[in-house]
Write a protein that holds these residues in place. Structure first.
Motif, PDB file in Angstrom:
ATOM      1  N   GLU A 209       1.013  -1.053   0.087  1.00  0.00           N
ATOM      2  CA  GLU A 209       0.099  -0.102  -0.053  1.00  0.00           C
ATOM      3  C   GLU A 209       0.811   1.129  -0.088  1.00  0.00           C
ATOM      4  O   GLU A 209       0.586   2.246  -0.680  1.00  0.00           O
ATOM      5  CB  GLU A 209      -0.802  -0.084   1.193  1.00  0.00           C
ATOM      6  CG  GLU A 209      -1.990  -0.848   0.971  1.00  0.00           C
ATOM      7  CD  GLU A 209      -2.928  -1.106   2.394  1.00  0.00           C
ATOM      8  OE1 GLU A 209      -2.423  -0.477   3.397  1.00  0.00           O
ATOM      9  OE2 GLU A 209      -3.993  -1.832   2.359  1.00  0.00           O
ATOM     10  N   VAL A 210       2.025   1.254   0.677  1.00  0.00           N
ATOM     11  CA  VAL A 210       2.932   2.329   0.687  1.00  0.00           C
ATOM     12  C   VAL A 210       3.407   2.586  -0.425  1.00  0.00           C
ATOM     13  O   VAL A 210       3.683   3.671  -0.998  1.00  0.00           O
ATOM     14  CB  VAL A 210       3.878   2.371   1.836  1.00  0.00           C
ATOM     15  CG1 VAL A 210       4.948   3.429   1.796  1.00  0.00           C
ATOM     16  CG2 VAL A 210       3.185   2.131   3.219  1.00  0.00           C
TER      17      VAL A 210
ATOM     18  N   ILE B  73      14.371   5.239   4.263  1.00  0.00           N
ATOM     19  CA  ILE B  73      13.321   4.253   3.930  1.00  0.00           C
ATOM     20  C   ILE B  73      12.259   5.044   3.049  1.00  0.00           C
ATOM     21  O   ILE B  73      11.970   4.284   1.894  1.00  0.00           O
ATOM     22  CB  ILE B  73      12.635   3.637   4.980  1.00  0.00           C
ATOM     23  CG1 ILE B  73      13.658   2.915   6.159  1.00  0.00           C
ATOM     24  CG2 ILE B  73      11.343   2.804   4.443  1.00  0.00           C
ATOM     25  CD1 ILE B  73      13.381   2.260   7.056  1.00  0.00           C
ATOM     26  N   HIS B  74      11.693   6.159   3.433  1.00  0.00           N
ATOM     27  CA  HIS B  74      10.802   6.707   2.364  1.00  0.00           C
ATOM     28  C   HIS B  74      11.424   6.961   1.190  1.00  0.00           C
ATOM     29  O   HIS B  74      10.570   6.998   0.205  1.00  0.00           O
ATOM     30  CB  HIS B  74      10.437   8.078   3.089  1.00  0.00           C
ATOM     31  CG  HIS B  74       9.676   9.148   2.179  1.00  0.00           C
ATOM     32  ND1 HIS B  74       8.127   8.698   1.948  1.00  0.00           N
ATOM     33  CD2 HIS B  74       9.966  10.242   1.630  1.00  0.00           C
ATOM     34  CE1 HIS B  74       7.582   9.827   1.093  1.00  0.00           C
ATOM     35  NE2 HIS B  74       8.912  10.652   0.934  1.00  0.00           N
TER      36      HIS B  74
ATOM     37  N   LEU C  17      11.653   3.804  -0.906  1.00  0.00           N
ATOM     38  CA  LEU C  17      10.343   3.071  -1.357  1.00  0.00           C
ATOM     39  C   LEU C  17       9.731   4.187  -2.573  1.00  0.00           C
ATOM     40  O   LEU C  17       8.934   3.482  -3.331  1.00  0.00           O
ATOM     41  CB  LEU C  17       9.144   3.265  -0.138  1.00  0.00           C
ATOM     42  CG  LEU C  17       9.649   2.284   1.045  1.00  0.00           C
ATOM     43  CD1 LEU C  17       8.631   2.234   1.912  1.00  0.00           C
ATOM     44  CD2 LEU C  17       9.553   0.840   0.566  1.00  0.00           C
ATOM     45  N   SER C  18       9.916   5.511  -2.303  1.00  0.00           N
ATOM     46  CA  SER C  18       9.354   6.342  -3.345  1.00  0.00           C
ATOM     47  C   SER C  18       9.977   6.143  -4.698  1.00  0.00           C
ATOM     48  O   SER C  18       9.350   6.061  -5.871  1.00  0.00           O
ATOM     49  CB  SER C  18       9.607   7.758  -3.084  1.00  0.00           C
ATOM     50  OG  SER C  18      10.841   8.213  -3.124  1.00  0.00           O
ATOM     51  N   LEU C  19      11.365   5.699  -4.760  1.00  0.00           N
ATOM     52  CA  LEU C  19      11.946   5.570  -6.159  1.00  0.00           C
ATOM     53  C   LEU C  19      11.621   4.190  -6.548  1.00  0.00           C
ATOM     54  O   LEU C  19      11.568   4.037  -7.654  1.00  0.00           O
ATOM     55  CB  LEU C  19      13.514   5.609  -5.745  1.00  0.00           C
ATOM     56  CG  LEU C  19      14.006   6.898  -5.413  1.00  0.00           C
ATOM     57  CD1 LEU C  19      15.535   7.043  -5.309  1.00  0.00           C
ATOM     58  CD2 LEU C  19      13.834   8.073  -6.786  1.00  0.00           C
ATOM     59  N   ILE C  20      11.500   3.150  -5.606  1.00  0.00           N
ATOM     60  CA  ILE C  20      11.076   1.909  -6.202  1.00  0.00           C
ATOM     61  C   ILE C  20       9.798   2.053  -6.838  1.00  0.00           C
ATOM     62  O   ILE C  20       9.466   1.283  -7.790  1.00  0.00           O
ATOM     63  CB  ILE C  20      10.753   0.742  -4.983  1.00  0.00           C
ATOM     64  CG1 ILE C  20      12.354   0.577  -4.377  1.00  0.00           C
ATOM     65  CG2 ILE C  20      10.098  -0.323  -5.110  1.00  0.00           C
ATOM     66  CD1 ILE C  20      12.497  -0.431  -3.119  1.00  0.00           C
ATOM     67  N   SER C  21       8.710   3.052  -6.241  1.00  0.00           N
ATOM     68  CA  SER C  21       7.496   2.900  -7.026  1.00  0.00           C
ATOM     69  C   SER C  21       7.533   3.552  -8.267  1.00  0.00           C
ATOM     70  O   SER C  21       7.014   3.575  -9.093  1.00  0.00           O
ATOM     71  CB  SER C  21       6.614   3.754  -5.777  1.00  0.00           C
ATOM     72  OG  SER C  21       5.520   4.026  -6.218  1.00  0.00           O
TER      73      SER C  21
ATOM     74  N   ASP D 200      18.456  14.791   4.919  1.00  0.00           N
ATOM     75  CA  ASP D 200      17.949  13.942   6.098  1.00  0.00           C
ATOM     76  C   ASP D 200      18.718  12.719   5.954  1.00  0.00           C
ATOM     77  O   ASP D 200      18.568  11.966   4.998  1.00  0.00           O
ATOM     78  CB  ASP D 200      16.747  14.064   6.364  1.00  0.00           C
ATOM     79  CG  ASP D 200      16.224  13.580   7.682  1.00  0.00           C
ATOM     80  OD1 ASP D 200      16.993  13.038   8.263  1.00  0.00           O
ATOM     81  OD2 ASP D 200      15.029  13.471   8.117  1.00  0.00           O
ATOM     82  N   ARG D 201      19.599  12.378   6.795  1.00  0.00           N
ATOM     83  CA  ARG D 201      20.103  10.889   6.976  1.00  0.00           C
ATOM     84  C   ARG D 201      19.347  10.029   7.855  1.00  0.00           C
ATOM     85  O   ARG D 201      19.732   8.794   8.021  1.00  0.00           O
ATOM     86  CB  ARG D 201      21.442  10.859   7.200  1.00  0.00           C
ATOM     87  CG  ARG D 201      22.284  11.776   6.197  1.00  0.00           C
ATOM     88  CD  ARG D 201      22.371  11.410   4.822  1.00  0.00           C
ATOM     89  NE  ARG D 201      23.353  12.098   4.098  1.00  0.00           N
ATOM     90  CZ  ARG D 201      23.193  13.233   3.506  1.00  0.00           C
ATOM     91  NH1 ARG D 201      22.227  13.790   3.589  1.00  0.00           N
ATOM     92  NH2 ARG D 201      24.264  13.896   2.934  1.00  0.00           N
ATOM     93  N   THR D 202      18.109  10.088   8.452  1.00  0.00           N
ATOM     94  CA  THR D 202      17.574   9.313   9.514  1.00  0.00           C
ATOM     95  C   THR D 202      16.977   8.066   8.566  1.00  0.00           C
ATOM     96  O   THR D 202      16.765   8.411   7.582  1.00  0.00           O
ATOM     97  CB  THR D 202      16.470  10.312  10.128  1.00  0.00           C
ATOM     98  OG1 THR D 202      15.378  10.644   9.114  1.00  0.00           O
ATOM     99  CG2 THR D 202      16.601  11.384  10.772  1.00  0.00           C
TER     100      THR D 202
END
Length: 450
Positions: free
Chosen positions: A115-116, A167-168, A171-175, A160-162
């Motif tokens: 879903e993400v 992870i965000h 996931l956005s690039l995989i999508s 930001d390296r957190t």
């Protein structure tokens, strides 16, 4: 360079002499060319929990061939993809979860993860027109790299390296990369081939493989079997150890503490190379030449004769390489090629592609024999994944322009996993050493005296 530039600058008159290194130096100083030991094994430069690429065993200091194995987070690739192609479950998203999170997901975890990914497919306003359709270059890989770098500008927290931001971003690039790839493909066709520009919207709820086929096909139609086959191909390309060139590129840039967009764009540039992901174009071009010049594809003698011409640098690109054969690690078998070949056979049997499939099998079977006969080479050699991957794509009607970009879309998950690990465990900038050939100090002369 133009003739006028060449006349005025004359930079390339001695290009090869200036950039030549005496080959004897590498042995004298025990230089690990390409980060390889003398026996061809890779130089150990780090530790990883992500994957293990196994193709040989070391015994009494000797490298001995072994059956290939690819383990992702400890799981054999054969086990992860072992179900029959007719199964209904898509596996790429599940494999992404495993690579990024370290464990196989539960059904609920996988549902939330998908879903993400599904929610991230939208591109920024105007991005398609300004980045994908404007000054589209002839190679889609360059647009992928350019697009990843440009997405930095749309991220308010790009530096930001957190863990949450890392992870965000991943996931956005995989999508998004599959959408960028297909839209760029049609933009390229419109600019260079004057074809129609097709811009399908993505359909929410579709898997990555379904999204690619739905956007790529003009009528948006595809079979479940085709989608599952593409899903398998994405899985085969998702991860292949920290030592491959593009993943190591990701590690190198991440060790310098650069932003994720810069690291992933550099990895795409690496994967484009003809010695890496771009090798699939060489494989298909070589196979096309063999098909054109061998009259009877089912005649081993004819096929072997043309392979001998290639090996003796008399045919194809005259490098003596049989593309699709051999690997830096695998010896007896490449598990990705084994899986790809199995599904290729299922798709080809009883179709117009069956004869071509048998020809590829003959190339795989005969090449080691030809190398022994023509060169005396007894190195154990197997087919690599490129031997059959382009053939599978061609059966699905996927254009060759997308072979390497598809590789990049799939490998985003592996790159991200290795970036995460480098950030968490690497802790030192990667900086190997180079031996300088100027062993004595050179006397400086003022420009008037030169």
């Amino acid at each position: 360079m133009s003739e006028e530039e060449a006349r005025r600058v004359r930079l390339y008159d001695n290009f090869r002499d200036v950039n030549r290194i005496d080959p004897s130096f590498y042995e004298r100083y025990d230089v690990k060319r390409g980060l390889r030991n003398a026996d061809g094994t890779g130089v150990l430069v780090g530790m990883t929990n992500i994957s293990n690429v196994h193709g040989y065993v070391m015994s009494d200091g000797e490298r001995r061939p072994d059956e290939g194995s690819l383990r992702l987070r400890g799981y054999e690739l054969y086990d992860l993809l072992g179900e029959h192609i007719s199964g209904q479950r898509f596996r790429y998203e599940e494999l992404c979860y495993l690579l990024l999170m370290g464990e196989l997901p539960t059904q609920a975890q996988l549902k939330s993860f998908i879903e993400v990914i599904d929610s991230q497919r939208e591109l920024p306003d105007g991005f398609t027109g300004s980045m994908l359709m404007r000054d589209t270059p002839p190679d889609i890989m360059n647009v992928l790299a350019r697009s990843v770098l440009q997405l930095y500008a749309y991220d308010e927290h790009a530096e930001d390296r957190t863990p949450s931001h890392e992870i965000h971003t991943a996931l956005s690039l995989i999508s998004r990369l599959p959408r960028i790839m297909v839209l760029t493909y049609y933009s390229k066709r419109a600019r260079y081939e004057h074809e129609s520009m097709i811009m399908h919207r993505f359909i929410p709820g579709q898997s990555s493989a379904e999204t690619i086929l739905s956007m790529l096909r003009s009528d948006r139609q595809f079979t479940g079997e085709e989608a599952r086959m593409l899903d398998i191909m994405l899985c085969l390309h998702a991860e292949h150890g920290g030592g491959n060139n593009s993943t190591f590129t990701t590690r190198v840039l991440s060790s310098a503490d650069t932003d994720p967009y810069s690291a992933y764009a550099a990895a795409i540039g690496s994967l484009k190379g003809h010695r890496h992901g771009g090798a699939n174009h060489q494989v298909r071009a070589m196979q096309a030449e063999i098909k054109e010049n061998v009259e009877h594809w089912d005649n081993d003698d004819e096929v072997a004769a043309y392979l001998a011409r290639i090996v003796n640098k008399q045919a194809y690109d005259k490098t003596g390489l049989v593309y699709g054969m051999g690997h830096a690690v695998y010896t007896l078998s490449d598990p990705r090629a084994v899986i790809c070949k199995r599904f290729a056979e299922q798709l080809a049997r009883g179709t117009e592609y069956e004869a071509e499939y048998e020809l590829l099998c003959a190339i795989e079977r005969l090449t080691p024999e030809v190398l022994v006969r023509e060169r005396g080479t007894k190195k154990t050699m197997c087919a690599n994944v490129d031997m059959y991957s382009g053939f599978v794509y061609s059966m699905m009607g996927i254009p060759e322009d997308l072979y390497t970009p598809l590789f990049a879309c799939a490998r985003m998950a592996g790159w991200a996993a290795h970036r995460f690990e480098e950030i968490g465990a690497g802790k030192r900038i990667i900086r190997p050493a180079y031996k300088n050939t100027h062993t004595t100090r050179r006397e400086y002369k003022p420009i008037a005296e030169r």
